[in-house]
Write a protein that holds these residues in place. Structure first.
Motif, PDB file in Angstrom:
ATOM      1  N   GLY A   4       0.762  -1.245   0.099  1.00 49.53           N
ATOM      2  CA  GLY A   4       0.303   0.041   0.156  1.00 49.53           C
ATOM      3  C   GLY A   4       0.814   1.636   0.019  1.00 49.53           C
ATOM      4  N   ARG A   5       1.921   1.726  -0.793  1.00 43.69           N
ATOM      5  CA  ARG A   5       2.830   2.548  -1.109  1.00 43.69           C
ATOM      6  C   ARG A   5       3.262   3.107  -2.153  1.00 43.69           C
ATOM      7  N   VAL A   6       3.284   4.184  -2.106  1.00 41.60           N
ATOM      8  CA  VAL A   6       3.875   4.387  -3.385  1.00 41.60           C
ATOM      9  C   VAL A   6       5.275   4.461  -3.335  1.00 41.60           C
ATOM     10  N   VAL A   7       6.420   3.559  -4.224  1.00 40.99           N
ATOM     11  CA  VAL A   7       7.973   3.865  -4.133  1.00 40.99           C
ATOM     12  C   VAL A   7       8.708   3.814  -5.468  1.00 40.99           C
ATOM     13  N   VAL A   8       9.235   4.927  -4.800  1.00 41.16           N
ATOM     14  CA  VAL A   8       9.828   6.093  -6.135  1.00 41.16           C
ATOM     15  C   VAL A   8      11.676   5.358  -6.226  1.00 41.16           C
ATOM     16  N   LEU A   9      11.636   4.909  -7.225  1.00 37.92           N
ATOM     17  CA  LEU A   9      13.090   4.332  -6.727  1.00 37.92           C
ATOM     18  C   LEU A   9      14.099   5.383  -7.906  1.00 37.92           C
ATOM     19  N   VAL A  10      15.018   5.933  -7.534  1.00 39.44           N
ATOM     20  CA  VAL A  10      15.812   7.478  -7.990  1.00 39.44           C
ATOM     21  C   VAL A  10      17.638   6.293  -8.954  1.00 39.44           C
ATOM     22  N   ASP A  11      17.128   6.774  -9.487  1.00 41.03           N
ATOM     23  CA  ASP A  11      18.446   6.428 -10.448  1.00 41.03           C
ATOM     24  C   ASP A  11      19.969   7.921 -10.425  1.00 41.03           C
ATOM     25  N   HIS A  12      21.534   7.779 -10.221  1.00 42.98           N
ATOM     26  CA  HIS A  12      21.692   8.765 -10.266  1.00 42.98           C
ATOM     27  C   HIS A  12      23.120   8.532 -10.980  1.00 42.98           C
ATOM     28  N   PRO A  13      22.411   9.122 -12.743  1.00 39.41           N
ATOM     29  CA  PRO A  13      23.623   9.027 -13.558  1.00 39.41           C
ATOM     30  C   PRO A  13      25.273   9.285 -13.521  1.00 39.41           C
ATOM     31  N   GLY A  14      26.293   8.748 -13.964  1.00 39.48           N
ATOM     32  CA  GLY A  14      27.003   9.355 -13.661  1.00 39.48           C
ATOM     33  C   GLY A  14      28.404   8.073 -12.536  1.00 39.48           C
ATOM     34  N   ASP A  15      27.359   8.735 -11.613  1.00 34.89           N
ATOM     35  CA  ASP A  15      27.822   7.188 -10.242  1.00 34.89           C
ATOM     36  C   ASP A  15      27.353   5.755 -10.865  1.00 34.89           C
TER      37      ASP A  15
ATOM     38  N   PHE B  97      15.205  17.114  -5.176  1.00 35.65           N
ATOM     39  CA  PHE B  97      14.728  17.440  -7.001  1.00 35.65           C
ATOM     40  C   PHE B  97      13.264  16.904  -7.548  1.00 35.65           C
ATOM     41  N   VAL B  98      13.811  15.332  -7.007  1.00 30.26           N
ATOM     42  CA  VAL B  98      12.337  14.650  -7.128  1.00 30.26           C
ATOM     43  C   VAL B  98      11.239  14.711  -6.156  1.00 30.26           C
ATOM     44  N   LEU B  99      11.745  15.441  -5.436  1.00 31.94           N
ATOM     45  CA  LEU B  99      10.257  15.547  -3.845  1.00 31.94           C
ATOM     46  C   LEU B  99      10.025  17.177  -4.750  1.00 31.94           C
ATOM     47  N   ASP B 100      10.211  17.538  -5.316  1.00 34.18           N
ATOM     48  CA  ASP B 100      10.104  18.974  -5.551  1.00 34.18           C
ATOM     49  C   ASP B 100       8.855  18.986  -7.171  1.00 34.18           C
ATOM     50  N   ARG B 101       9.279  17.395  -7.304  1.00 38.91           N
ATOM     51  CA  ARG B 101       8.729  17.188  -8.572  1.00 38.91           C
ATOM     52  C   ARG B 101       7.854  16.081  -8.094  1.00 38.91           C
ATOM     53  N   LEU B 102       7.593  15.306  -7.533  1.00 34.03           N
ATOM     54  CA  LEU B 102       6.486  14.319  -6.914  1.00 34.03           C
ATOM     55  C   LEU B 102       4.995  15.224  -7.447  1.00 34.03           C
ATOM     56  N   GLY B 103       4.559  16.509  -7.081  1.00 37.08           N
ATOM     57  CA  GLY B 103       3.978  16.612  -7.704  1.00 37.08           C
ATOM     58  C   GLY B 103       2.825  16.609  -8.968  1.00 37.08           C
ATOM     59  N   ASP B 104       3.858  16.831  -9.586  1.00 43.87           N
ATOM     60  CA  ASP B 104       3.729  16.897 -11.328  1.00 43.87           C
ATOM     61  C   ASP B 104       4.546  15.368 -11.888  1.00 43.87           C
ATOM     62  N   LEU B 105       4.815  14.472 -11.109  1.00 40.47           N
ATOM     63  CA  LEU B 105       3.992  13.538 -11.405  1.00 40.47           C
ATOM     64  C   LEU B 105       2.871  12.708 -11.721  1.00 40.47           C
ATOM     65  N   PRO B 106       2.676  11.243 -13.131  1.00 41.52           N
ATOM     66  CA  PRO B 106       1.195  11.222 -13.928  1.00 41.52           C
ATOM     67  C   PRO B 106       0.906  10.675 -12.613  1.00 41.52           C
ATOM     68  N   LEU B 107       1.369   9.809 -11.009  1.00 42.39           N
ATOM     69  CA  LEU B 107       1.026   9.052 -10.166  1.00 42.39           C
ATOM     70  C   LEU B 107       0.946  10.124  -9.266  1.00 42.39           C
ATOM     71  N   ALA B 108       1.137  11.142  -9.159  1.00 47.53           N
ATOM     72  CA  ALA B 108       1.057  12.881  -8.483  1.00 47.53           C
ATOM     73  C   ALA B 108      -0.734  12.305  -7.332  1.00 47.53           C
ATOM     74  N   ALA B 109      -1.169  12.314  -8.076  1.00 48.07           N
ATOM     75  CA  ALA B 109      -3.053  11.815  -7.556  1.00 48.07           C
ATOM     76  C   ALA B 109      -3.199  10.383  -6.730  1.00 48.07           C
ATOM     77  N   ALA B 110      -1.817   9.755  -6.990  1.00 49.91           N
ATOM     78  CA  ALA B 110      -1.764   8.138  -5.802  1.00 49.91           C
ATOM     79  C   ALA B 110      -1.086   8.576  -4.546  1.00 49.91           C
ATOM     80  N   MET B 111      -0.398   9.410  -4.720  1.00 49.90           N
ATOM     81  CA  MET B 111       0.221   9.664  -3.510  1.00 49.90           C
ATOM     82  C   MET B 111      -0.112  10.980  -2.619  1.00 49.90           C
ATOM     83  N   ASP B 112       0.269  10.923  -1.225  1.00 42.67           N
ATOM     84  CA  ASP B 112      -0.102  11.754  -0.151  1.00 42.67           C
ATOM     85  C   ASP B 112       1.336  12.458   0.131  1.00 42.67           C
TER      86      ASP B 112
END
Length: 370
Positions: free
Chosen positions: A174-185, A222-237
């Motif tokens: 019952g959670r939304v999980v966002v896996l973040v890649d870090h290009p470069g390393d 940056f991802v935290l800043d953009r969570l509200g703009d993601l396609p699944l924002a309606a599923a996120m508290d």
């Protein structure tokens, strides 16, 4: 430092890059992986398998590409890009294919990297890494309602889907999980413009390590800043947000939590905290294995922190990742030695280790993101 677009054939120093299985969850790759899974036969009698999640909900998966025009990529210049995999409870998965852990292009790169990243892993051509399927269904519709949100940062050198097994289990409960890649390393990240491979060979010096962690902290915020703009924002508290990370990802998760009131709880899976003082006023889980060779440094860097603590027994550093499930299968197939298995994930029974990990991390976030 200049980008590296070719694979180095020299053996990497042990611990230089902490893992490498990664991928891009995409519908085109899913169809290829589904076909391969029914036909490919390895020494074990079939493709490697990731364990199923245990929660009551099926899991949907989507990929997202973001560009931050306000930050310059420290490794290659230009605007900073990140890739995300979003896993979430799905309303239905009927008719939506399971996603591969690695796209064909990423699997080919990883096959060449793997034995250099970790001595003893199978040589190129031995394992069909592209046949490994996740339990996330590409673009499945989300379950109605708003859910707690967890961001995950992988270990240094890892790409994001090396954390698939734990993330899918968290999402199935019952959670939304966002896996973040870090290009470069990260060992490899498949961006819309092409494959990015790691610029790091050999253990990073202190200045490079600081750049790596500071960049990851910037990525997470940056991802935290953009969570509200993601396609699944309606599923996120967005009032119930937590971070967790493995190794360098755990380090970055803790430092990202400092001075960011949006984050309510953070779990550090065996990441050092000696880059700078870590001062937190939020719930913190410090989780380690009993086999990690740098245990003394870990404990010293965690000294004095108010936190919940946990330990995986008969385990080693990469038991927190998908290697915990994959390496024992490689050993059973005769493709890695018992010594390689012990050095990577420990000697404990994989199911028991996995249950302990899922129970402790899931329980921590259940308690603090209610």
């Amino acid at each position: 430092m200049t980008p590296n677009h070719a694979i180095s054939r020299r053996a990497l120093t042990k611990g230089a890059l902490l893992g490498a299985a990664a991928g891009l969850l995409a519908a085109t790759g899913a169809a290829t992986a589904e076909a391969r899974s029914s036909t490919h036969a390895a020494a074990a009698g079939g493709p490697l398998r990731l364990p199923a999640p245990t929660g009551p909900h099926p899991v949907g998966a989507r990929t997202v590409h973001l560009t931050d025009p306000d930050r310059t990529d420290p490794w290659v210049g230009g605007a900073r890009e990140v890739m995300l995999t979003v896993l979430y409870p799905a309303r239905t998965v009927r008719g939506f294919p399971r996603a591969p852990q690695l796209t064909p292009a990423a699997a080919q790169v990883f096959a060449d990297y793997a034995p250099h990243l970790h001595e003893g892993l199978p040589a190129p051509g031995t394992v069909d890494w592209g046949a490994v399927l996740t339990h996330g269904h590409v673009d499945a519709p989300p379950l109605p309602g708003r859910r707690p949100v967890l961001l995950h940062s992988p270990g240094g050198g890892d790409s994001r889907t090396l954390g698939t097994t734990l993330a899918e289990d968290l999402a199935s409960h019952g959670r939304v999980v966002v896996l973040v890649d870090h290009p470069g390393d990260a060992s490899q990240v498949e961006l819309p413009g092409g494959m990015r491979t790691t610029v790091l060979f050999g253990p990073p010096d202190p200045a490079t390590f600081r750049t790596m962690i500071d960049t990851r902290v910037g990525d997470l915020r940056f991802v935290l800043d953009r969570l509200g703009d993601l396609p699944l924002a309606a599923a996120m508290d967005l009032g119930r947000v937590g971070l967790y990370g493995h190794s360098a990802g755990g380090t970055a998760a803790v430092y990202a939590t400092q001075d960011d009131a949006r984050i309510r709880a953070v779990a550090n899976l065996e990441g050092y905290l000696d880059l700078r003082p870590a001062v937190l006023d939020r719930p913190l889980l410090l989780f380690r294995t009993d086999g990690f060779e740098s245990a003394a440094r870990i404990e010293a860097s965690w000294s004095g922190l108010a936190a919940s603590r946990a330990e995986l027994v008969r385990a080693d550093h990469w038991a927190f990742t998908d290697y915990g499930a994959l390496v024992p299968q490689l050993e059973a197939a005769g493709l890695v030695t018992p010594a390689t298995r012990a050095a990577l994930v420990g000697t404990g029974e994989p199911g028991r280790t996995r249950r302990a990990l899922r129970r402790r991390v899931g329980g921590f976030f259940d308690l603090h993101l209610r």
